[in-house]
Enzyme design. Structure first.
Site, PDB file in Angstrom:
ATOM      1  CE  LYS A 173      -3.970  -2.192   0.410  1.00  0.00           C
ATOM      2  NZ  LYS A 173      -5.099  -2.074  -0.523  1.00  0.00           N
ATOM      3  CG  HIS A 304     -10.844  -5.964  -4.784  1.00  0.00           C
ATOM      4  ND1 HIS A 304     -11.978  -5.956  -4.005  1.00  0.00           N
ATOM      5  CD2 HIS A 304      -9.845  -5.488  -4.004  1.00  0.00           C
ATOM      6  CE1 HIS A 304     -11.689  -5.484  -2.802  1.00  0.00           C
ATOM      7  NE2 HIS A 304     -10.409  -5.201  -2.767  1.00  0.00           N
TER       8      HIS A 304
END
Length: 372
Positions: A173, A304
């Protein structure tokens, strides 16, 4: 001809081991994630065929999915479970006043996935084989070890473990208010992994257009597989401009909740890699429609989350895809997916290949049944 005899809906709350933070938390837009709320649908037919499917919500929306499903599920009773398209339209019209995206279709998703699971089980085939698989394994990358709440040493350690466990790529991230911190973390992970390991980054929609362009150019040196969600999920124009300006591929789409929203991305050429989420866009039925459009437009696919569902859908996509590895859902099921040499193997069990665990039953906070 078979008929649906019984439908059971369950609301299940899965607690996470620790609060999870991505860029949306660091920018103050969301609170840390502490649990995931699932809507499970179990369908039984008169010929004793059974299917199971699920949808989910993070941070908000789980009770709404369950409430909507309860309002429309009675319409399933007596229908032929093989008529998935017909059933899907019936459920859409049953809840037409709240639209054809968001909570409405996410509630239908659990039911739709259960019907596809049942259909594959009836054929005694893994779902991927029923759909028409192009491969028996799919490239896999891990995300769960790369969140921003974790110190970089932990991210590196978990990346090494993922690779040792047979996972092929690593995603971390980014998207913090200070891009210098992002740069330090990306550099540290790339140096730890070496140049040959596929590496992705995910900004979770937290950059504006100038930041995404400037930082995207800085990230070119790391030979990333993609930059994910650099901009707001609905900014098709901004994503298109970014995709045209950068050598690194742009991936997005996970937050969209309908095929129509993805069509706008595709028409704008806003992504090199499209990332639909079957539970979010309404199930496998709409996912297959979107996959056809994506392939026609030459896009790569990286669904996802929810690898238990998406492994099968990715295996049936014509172009070599990726599937996202999260171990968070493991306690819900008795079975496990296997990763070998960087790839996730399609199980040979019929349907999705999963049965719910006793722990899943203990985490159930509400349930209801509809019978013929």
């Amino acid at each position: 001809m078979d008929r649906i005899r019984e439908v059971k809906l369950s609301s299940v709350v899965l607690p996470l081991d620790q609060p999870i933070s991505d860029a949306k938390v660091l920018t103050g837009r969301q609170r840390p994630m502490t649990e995931i709320v699932f809507l499970f649908a179990e369908i039984a037919s008169e010929q004793e065929q059974h299917g199971i499917g699920f949808s989910y919500s993070k941070r908000a929306g789980g009770p709404a999915q369950y409430a909507h499903a309860k309002e429309i599920a009675a319409g399933l009773i007596g229908e032929d479970p093989s008529d998935i398209g017909k059933v899907y339209d019936k459920l859409l019209w049953a809840g037409a006043s709240v639209g054809r995206s968001g909570v409405a279709t996410q509630a239908i998703a659990a039911i739709d996935i259960a019907l596809w699971d049942l259909k594959a089980k009836r054929a005694d085939l893994p779902l991927a084989k029923l759909l028409g698989a192009h491969r028996d394994s799919v490239r896999a990358y891990n995300t769960s070890g790369g969140f921003l709440h974790a110190p970089i040493e932990e991210v590196q350690e978990r990346a090494s473990k993922s690779l040792a466990d047979g996972i092929g790529g690593i995603k971390i991230k980014v998207g913090q208010p200070d891009t210098r911190i992002d740069l330090e973390r990306v550099r540290a992970v790339r140096e730890h992994l070496g140049d040959d390991v596929p590496l992705m980054v995910d900004a979770n929609q937290q950059w504006d257009r100038p930041t995404a362009l400037r930082f995207g150019r800085v990230l070119e040196e790391f030979n990333l597989v993609w930059i994910e969600e650099p901009l707001d999920a609905y900014d098709a124009v901004g994503h298109a401009e970014l995709a045209a300006a950068l050598d690194t591929p742009i991936a997005t789409g996970e937050m969209l909740s309908s095929v129509g929203e993805h069509v706008r991305l595709i028409e704008a050429r806003a992504a090199d890699i499209i990332q639909p989420d079957a539970p979010r866009i309404g199930g496998i039925t709409p996912f297959l429609k979107l996959a056809t459009l994506a392939d026609h437009n030459g896009l790569q696919l990286a669904p996802h989350f929810a690898m238990e569902i998406h492994l099968h859908l990715a295996a049936a996509y014509p172009r070599e895809p990726w599937v996202e590895h999260f171990e968070w859902l493991n306690p819900l099921f008795n079975e496990r997916l296997e990763t070998v040499d960087g790839r996730m193997l399609v199980p040979d069990r019929p349907g999705l290949g999963f049965t719910t665990s006793e722990q899943c039953a203990r985490w159930t906070v509400d349930s209801c049944e509809f019978r013929r």
